[in-house]
Design a protein around this motif. Structure first.
Motif, PDB file in Angstrom:
ATOM      1  N   LYS A 193      35.385  54.348  23.094  1.00  0.00           N
ATOM      2  CA  LYS A 193      36.104  53.721  24.199  1.00  0.00           C
ATOM      3  C   LYS A 193      36.520  54.740  25.257  1.00  0.00           C
ATOM      4  N   TYR A 194      36.663  54.260  26.515  1.00  0.00           N
ATOM      5  CA  TYR A 194      37.112  55.125  27.592  1.00  0.00           C
ATOM      6  C   TYR A 194      38.507  55.683  27.303  1.00  0.00           C
ATOM      7  N   LYS A 195      38.762  56.875  27.865  1.00  0.00           N
ATOM      8  CA  LYS A 195      40.071  57.519  27.718  1.00  0.00           C
ATOM      9  C   LYS A 195      40.963  57.155  28.907  1.00  0.00           C
ATOM     10  N   TYR A 196      42.247  57.221  28.674  1.00  0.00           N
ATOM     11  CA  TYR A 196      43.211  56.981  29.741  1.00  0.00           C
ATOM     12  C   TYR A 196      43.611  58.305  30.391  1.00  0.00           C
ATOM     13  N   ILE A 197      44.015  58.223  31.657  1.00  0.00           N
ATOM     14  CA  ILE A 197      44.522  59.376  32.394  1.00  0.00           C
ATOM     15  C   ILE A 197      45.921  59.011  32.860  1.00  0.00           C
ATOM     16  N   ASN A 198      46.874  59.927  32.718  1.00  0.00           N
ATOM     17  CA  ASN A 198      48.259  59.533  33.001  1.00  0.00           C
ATOM     18  C   ASN A 198      48.780  59.978  34.356  1.00  0.00           C
ATOM     19  N   LYS A 199      48.001  60.807  35.093  1.00  0.00           N
ATOM     20  CA  LYS A 199      48.521  61.271  36.387  1.00  0.00           C
ATOM     21  C   LYS A 199      47.404  61.452  37.397  1.00  0.00           C
ATOM     22  N   ALA A 200      47.640  60.955  38.599  1.00  0.00           N
ATOM     23  CA  ALA A 200      46.722  61.179  39.714  1.00  0.00           C
ATOM     24  C   ALA A 200      47.447  60.877  41.015  1.00  0.00           C
ATOM     25  N   ASP A 201      47.187  61.693  42.027  1.00  0.00           N
ATOM     26  CA  ASP A 201      47.713  61.421  43.367  1.00  0.00           C
ATOM     27  C   ASP A 201      46.788  60.471  44.126  1.00  0.00           C
ATOM     28  N   TYR A 202      45.489  60.581  43.841  1.00  0.00           N
ATOM     29  CA  TYR A 202      44.494  59.720  44.470  1.00  0.00           C
ATOM     30  C   TYR A 202      43.482  59.296  43.418  1.00  0.00           C
ATOM     31  N   VAL A 203      43.059  58.032  43.478  1.00  0.00           N
ATOM     32  CA  VAL A 203      42.088  57.496  42.526  1.00  0.00           C
ATOM     33  C   VAL A 203      40.978  56.784  43.288  1.00  0.00           C
ATOM     34  N   VAL A 204      39.732  57.084  42.918  1.00  0.00           N
ATOM     35  CA  VAL A 204      38.581  56.333  43.413  1.00  0.00           C
ATOM     36  C   VAL A 204      38.032  55.555  42.218  1.00  0.00           C
ATOM     37  N   ILE A 205      38.038  54.222  42.316  1.00  0.00           N
ATOM     38  CA  ILE A 205      37.668  53.390  41.163  1.00  0.00           C
ATOM     39  C   ILE A 205      36.538  52.435  41.517  1.00  0.00           C
ATOM     40  N   GLU A 206      35.629  52.257  40.580  1.00  0.00           N
ATOM     41  CA  GLU A 206      34.514  51.317  40.763  1.00  0.00           C
ATOM     42  C   GLU A 206      34.993  49.878  40.654  1.00  0.00           C
ATOM     43  N   SER A 207      34.168  48.943  41.159  1.00  0.00           N
ATOM     44  CA  SER A 207      34.564  47.520  41.134  1.00  0.00           C
ATOM     45  C   SER A 207      33.368  46.610  40.904  1.00  0.00           C
ATOM     46  N   THR A 208      32.396  47.071  40.105  1.00  0.00           N
ATOM     47  CA  THR A 208      31.187  46.279  39.865  1.00  0.00           C
ATOM     48  C   THR A 208      31.527  44.850  39.451  1.00  0.00           C
ATOM     49  N   TYR A 209      32.502  44.720  38.553  1.00  0.00           N
ATOM     50  CA  TYR A 209      32.962  43.394  38.131  1.00  0.00           C
ATOM     51  C   TYR A 209      34.445  43.210  38.467  1.00  0.00           C
ATOM     52  N   GLY A 210      34.818  43.632  39.660  1.00  0.00           N
ATOM     53  CA  GLY A 210      36.210  43.551  40.071  1.00  0.00           C
ATOM     54  C   GLY A 210      36.701  42.141  40.311  1.00  0.00           C
ATOM     55  N   ASN A 211      35.786  41.178  40.321  1.00  0.00           N
ATOM     56  CA  ASN A 211      36.161  39.789  40.625  1.00  0.00           C
ATOM     57  C   ASN A 211      36.013  38.851  39.430  1.00  0.00           C
ATOM     58  N   ARG A 212      35.760  39.378  38.240  1.00  0.00           N
ATOM     59  CA  ARG A 212      35.470  38.450  37.140  1.00  0.00           C
ATOM     60  C   ARG A 212      35.832  39.037  35.792  1.00  0.00           C
ATOM     61  N   LEU A 213      35.875  38.133  34.804  1.00  0.00           N
ATOM     62  CA  LEU A 213      36.109  38.513  33.419  1.00  0.00           C
ATOM     63  C   LEU A 213      34.830  38.253  32.632  1.00  0.00           C
ATOM     64  N   GLU A 400      39.872  44.901  32.293  1.00  0.00           N
ATOM     65  CA  GLU A 400      39.685  46.249  31.745  1.00  0.00           C
ATOM     66  C   GLU A 400      39.921  47.319  32.810  1.00  0.00           C
ATOM     67  N   LEU A 401      39.532  47.039  34.043  1.00  0.00           N
ATOM     68  CA  LEU A 401      39.825  47.963  35.140  1.00  0.00           C
ATOM     69  C   LEU A 401      41.331  48.107  35.319  1.00  0.00           C
ATOM     70  N   LEU A 402      42.048  46.979  35.271  1.00  0.00           N
ATOM     71  CA  LEU A 402      43.505  47.020  35.390  1.00  0.00           C
ATOM     72  C   LEU A 402      44.137  47.723  34.195  1.00  0.00           C
ATOM     73  N   ASP A 403      43.582  47.512  33.018  1.00  0.00           N
ATOM     74  CA  ASP A 403      44.085  48.187  31.814  1.00  0.00           C
ATOM     75  C   ASP A 403      44.018  49.698  31.995  1.00  0.00           C
ATOM     76  N   TRP A 404      42.875  50.174  32.523  1.00  0.00           N
ATOM     77  CA  TRP A 404      42.730  51.618  32.732  1.00  0.00           C
ATOM     78  C   TRP A 404      43.727  52.117  33.788  1.00  0.00           C
ATOM     79  N   LEU A 405      43.858  51.392  34.867  1.00  0.00           N
ATOM     80  CA  LEU A 405      44.774  51.809  35.940  1.00  0.00           C
ATOM     81  C   LEU A 405      46.229  51.811  35.486  1.00  0.00           C
ATOM     82  N   GLN A 406      46.606  50.857  34.670  1.00  0.00           N
ATOM     83  CA  GLN A 406      48.005  50.722  34.260  1.00  0.00           C
ATOM     84  C   GLN A 406      48.509  51.886  33.415  1.00  0.00           C
ATOM     85  N   HIS A 407      47.609  52.721  32.940  1.00  0.00           N
ATOM     86  CA  HIS A 407      48.031  53.849  32.109  1.00  0.00           C
ATOM     87  C   HIS A 407      48.381  55.096  32.925  1.00  0.00           C
ATOM     88  N   PHE A 408      48.232  55.029  34.255  1.00  0.00           N
ATOM     89  CA  PHE A 408      48.799  56.094  35.072  1.00  0.00           C
ATOM     90  C   PHE A 408      50.322  55.912  35.065  1.00  0.00           C
TER      91      PHE A 408
END
Length: 452
Positions: A193-213, A400-408
């Motif tokens: 599974k992907y790892k979480y990151i806890n700190k960033a000043d700027y984030v560039v995130i993909e959105s291939t499935y940003g509109n769906r589950l 899952e994208l939100l799950d990853w982001l929420q760990h900052f």
């Protein structure tokens, strides 16, 4: 510090992000544009970078839409290094050599049948260009900080998308910027599974499935359903397969079905030189996935791996029922076209789509219900049944994208959304703003983003 998106903005292909900081120019990914003709034409345009001034390239992972333009840069004079993980280097080598071969074959076929307006048609790059790229790779361990100079250091962190894929965390003048590349699933089939990151000043995130589950069902059962359905028709099941990750996932699931004694007694082939090589690389990096030795042995005994051209032709011409996994995953080229040439017009056969299909690809045309598709310079009637399993995706869905982001631990100053078609990126932007209350924007092609 400033960013310019030279690809992967407003589209899911051609990922290239130019980072300029401290008198250095760094490229994050160097992907090939695929899909729509207007996008593919960009591969022939000169990149707006003086390659003598480009200091370094980071590669998040091996997929062609992130690595496939590298041979063009090398051919045009880039002399620097390409930083990545060991597995990414090995997979990228396989992918680029295959891409160079396909480029040459496509140009040769276009010249033979005179269906290109270019006289003669020329490959974007050759196998030799791809070979020349390999010596530029420099690999690094994950989860460790590595130094570029006194003010810049970086870390590769597992992103769970394909073998070797990583997030890139850069510390620059005390500020941290994170590039997601492509983010994998929360519960991958074979990867860690992907790892979480806890700190960033700027984030560039993909959105291939940003509109769906993604749909939540037993993929293995769905796969068996389509296999049995096609077998009862006396037909062949063709699975256009991404040679890296998707092929290995399907082989793994087929091996489980075989162990459960529920598969019809028909041959199963992986007809893809790149897929064969990639599968062997997966077996090599045993710490990067959760396959056991017994799993690997079972996979090896379930599917016949085909690289040789004459063996491939024999399987193509064999009219008996079978399951064929063949590249490419979006049906943009490769050996799958030879199977479709023989089988797509017969309703007893089936085509199973198992991954994202970019706009303008033949795979998207099949899913859209088109009645014919063009390849080899002519149109082919689509009579074979077309099925899709969405849950195979190697990309995180919106949750899952939100799950990853929420760990900052604290919100980044700015989150930039890229690598998605417009409606996907906009949907993720709305979700981030409403749920997380973060400052975010959607990347625009060639726009310069300045940071303090």
């Amino acid at each position: 510090m400033k960013l310019t998106f030279l690809g992967g903005a407003g589209t899911v292909t051609g990922s290239k992000i130019l980072l300029e900081v401290n008198y250095k120019k760094i490229l994050i990914d160097c992907g090939l544009f695929q899909g729509l003709k207007e996008l593919r034409k960009k591969n022939r345009e000169e990149l707006p970078i003086n390659l003598n001034e480009l200091d370094l390239i980071f590669l998040t992972h091996a997929h062609l839409d992130h690595s496939g333009y590298l041979p063009v840069l090398i051919k045009n004079g880039y002399k620097g290094k390409i930083y990545c993980t060991n597995a990414t280097r090995d997979l990228t080598k396989v992918i680029l050599l295959d891409s160079g071969k396909i480029q040459e074959e496509d140009a040769k076929r276009a010249n033979k049948y005179s269906y290109s307006k270019h006289k003669p048609a020329q490959p974007l790059y050759t196998i030799n260009d791809a070979k020349n790229t390999i010596s530029h790779f420099k690999t690094f361990e994950t989860e460790k900080w590595h130094t570029i100079d006194k003010t810049i250091k970086f870390k590769f962190i597992n992103s769970g998308h394909i073998l070797g894929s990583t997030f890139i965390q850069l510390s620059i003048n005390g500020k941290i910027i994170v590039f997601s590349g492509d983010i994998g699933r929360k519960k991958p089939i074979i990867l860690n599974k992907y790892k979480y990151i806890n700190k960033a000043d700027y984030v560039v995130i993909e959105s291939t499935y940003g509109n769906r589950l993604h749909e939540n069902y037993a993929i293995k059962d769905k796969l068996l359903k389509y296999i049995k359905h096609t077998y009862l028709k006396g037909g062949t099941l063709i699975v256009p397969t991404f040679s890296v990750e998707r092929a290995q996932e399907i082989i793994y699931l087929l091996s489980i079905l075989k162990r459960e004694n529920v598969l019809p007694n028909i041959p199963i082939y992986l007809d893809s030189p790149m897929g064969v090589s990639a599968t062997e690389i997966y077996y090599k990096y045993i710490n990067d996935h959760h396959l056991t030795v017994d799993d690997i042995k079972s996979m090896e005994s379930t599917v016949e791996l085909i690289s040789d051209v004459s063996a491939s032709k024999a399987v193509v011409n064999d009219k008996s029922p079978k399951i064929v996994l063949a590249g490419s995953g979006m049906i943009t080229g490769g050996r799958v076209l030879h199977y479709l040439d023989k089988l797509i017009s017969d309703k007893k056969n089936s085509i199973l789509i198992v991954g994202f299909q970019a706009e303008g690809t033949r795979g998207r045309a099949l899913l859209s219900g088109d009645t014919e598709v063009k390849f080899f310079g002519k149109y082919h009637k689509i009579n074979a049944e077309v099925f899709k399993i969405n849950a195979f995706s190697g990309h995180a869905d919106q949750n899952e994208l939100l799950d990853w982001l929420q760990h900052f631990k604290t919100p980044p100053i700015l989150t930039i959304i890229n690598h998605g078609e417009p409606h996907q990126s906009q949907a993720l932007k709305v979700k981030i703003k409403s749920d997380l209350k973060w400052n975010c924007t959607v990347a625009k092609m060639n726009k310069v983003y300045n940071f303090a």
